[in-house]
Design an enzyme around this catalytic site. Sequence first.
Site, PDB file in Angstrom:
ATOM      1  CG  ASP A  49       1.976  54.970  -4.547  1.00 21.97           C
ATOM      2  OD1 ASP A  49       2.680  55.998  -4.922  1.00 21.97           O
ATOM      3  OD2 ASP A  49       1.091  55.136  -3.851  1.00 21.97           O
ATOM      4  CG  ASP A  67       4.884  58.873  -2.257  1.00 22.97           C
ATOM      5  OD1 ASP A  67       4.372  60.018  -1.992  1.00 22.97           O
ATOM      6  OD2 ASP A  67       4.462  57.576  -2.190  1.00 22.97           O
TER       7      ASP A  67
END
Length: 158
Positions: free
Chosen positions: A114, A129
């Site tokens: 991430d 995401d």
Amino acid sequence: MIPILFYSVTILVIFIDQLSKYWIRSQLNVGETMEVLEGVLNFTHIQNSGAAFGLFEGYGRLFVPVAIIIAAACIYMLKKGHINGKLLETGIALYAGGAIGNAVDRILFNQVTDFIDFSFREGIPNLADYALIFGVVLIFIDATILEALKKRKTADQN
């Protein structure tokens, strides 16, 4: 007929997601931050071994079968003609691409890379995401707003 839009969007999401994660892993060590837009956006390299917002820490691989089931269900629904319209097909493709993009990380690294760190928002997601989120938004719009407009149009014609 082959659902080219679905496959094109799904593959594009997976490709861009994996490319962006590869670039982050090659440019930043875990925990390092790169300023992109001062006071608004940073790239902060973190590794998430769970699900969204770090939930189920250490159990990320359990979501791999879920991603496979999602992708298989999407393909099945497309083949059976249950997904009609470009908006719904795009939403489903974004969702499937995001699920598969994160599943690839879980399979290869047992965690997800991430990095998108907005200063005004909690959490640090990745492109997969956002594809999941936008996919759900498009599916919702198709299921509610467009469906209501179709019903209204049908009622007006009667």
